[in-house]
Enzyme design. Structure first.
Site, short mmCIF file in Angstrom:
data_model
loop_
_atom_site.label_atom_id
_atom_site.label_comp_id
_atom_site.label_asym_id
_atom_site.label_seq_id
_atom_site.Cartn_x
_atom_site.Cartn_y
_atom_site.Cartn_z
N ARG A 64 0.81 -1.22 0.00
CA ARG A 64 0.00 0.00 0.00
C ARG A 64 0.85 1.27 0.00
O ARG A 64 0.38 2.32 -0.42
CB ARG A 64 -1.01 -0.04 1.15
CG ARG A 64 -2.11 -1.07 0.88
CD ARG A 64 -3.10 -1.18 2.02
NE ARG A 64 -2.53 -1.68 3.24
CZ ARG A 64 -2.45 -2.98 3.57
NH1 ARG A 64 -2.93 -3.89 2.76
NH2 ARG A 64 -1.91 -3.35 4.70
N GLU A 101 5.57 -10.47 14.55
CA GLU A 101 5.06 -11.01 15.80
C GLU A 101 5.25 -12.53 15.85
O GLU A 101 5.61 -13.09 16.88
CB GLU A 101 3.58 -10.65 15.95
CG GLU A 101 3.05 -10.90 17.34
CD GLU A 101 1.64 -10.35 17.51
OE1 GLU A 101 1.04 -10.66 18.54
OE2 GLU A 101 1.16 -9.63 16.62
#
Length: 181
Positions: A64, A101
């Site tokens: 994006r 993560e």
């Protein structure tokens, strides 16, 4: 209504996507409405047209960051450089791996994407943990460029990325902060 509130009103929150408990901040409504998209781009253009803020190159993070970065580069009259996920660029690249993560990811940049001493604006749609932007910065610096600022539409400060990037010495400009993740 100020610009930040105006833009925030056009960001959709999708609960439990891509995983339970995640509040996904979807910027596609900002892009779909031509007036809102213009306000978004113009906000960045006005900032980076200023003397001392104008980059030589805009680098956008996959994917994006390409949307905002390429339009911004066009409006500023400078080049655009894509920083892609590993395996997507066809020429000789440098790469940087960073931790997520749950696991890791790698981004790449063509070795001829920037020149020694180029002033680069690094842009993405959102800053969460800051890992992608930090990796992009390291790639650009490996090639001798200076990242003058990191920019994003959305910051999720509770995830620590904005603080981590600022602590590393990278100035940041974001338009909308969302509490929570």
């Amino acid at each position: 209504m100020d610009t930040s509130a105006y833009l925030q009103a056009h960001i959709r929150t999708v609960p439990d996507w891509p995983a339970p408990g995640v509040q996904f901040r979807d910027i596609t409504p900002l892009l779909q409405d031509p007036k809102v998209f213009r306000v978004l781009i113009d906000t960045f253009v006005h900032r980076y047209m200023e003397r001392g803020q104008r980059p030589d190159v805009v680098a956008g993070l996959d994917a994006r960051g390409f949307i905002i970065g390429s339009v911004l580069a066009y409006e500023l009259g400078v080049g655009f450089v894509p920083i892609r996920k590993k395996g997507k660029l066809p020429f000789t690249t440098v790469e940087e791996t960073y931790e997520l993560e749950y696991g890791s990811a790698t981004v790449e940049l063509h070795t001829d994407a920037v020149r020694q001493g180029d002033r680069v604006l690094l842009i993405d749609d959102l800053i969460a943990t800051g890992g992608t932007m930090m990796a992009g910065r390291k790639l650009l610096e490996k090639l001798g460029a200076t990242v003058t600022e990191g920019a994003a539409i959305v910051a999720l400060p509770e995830l620590g990325g904005t603080q981590r990037l600022r602590d590393s010495g990278l100035p940041l400009f974001t338009l909308v902060d969302f509490a929570g993740h």
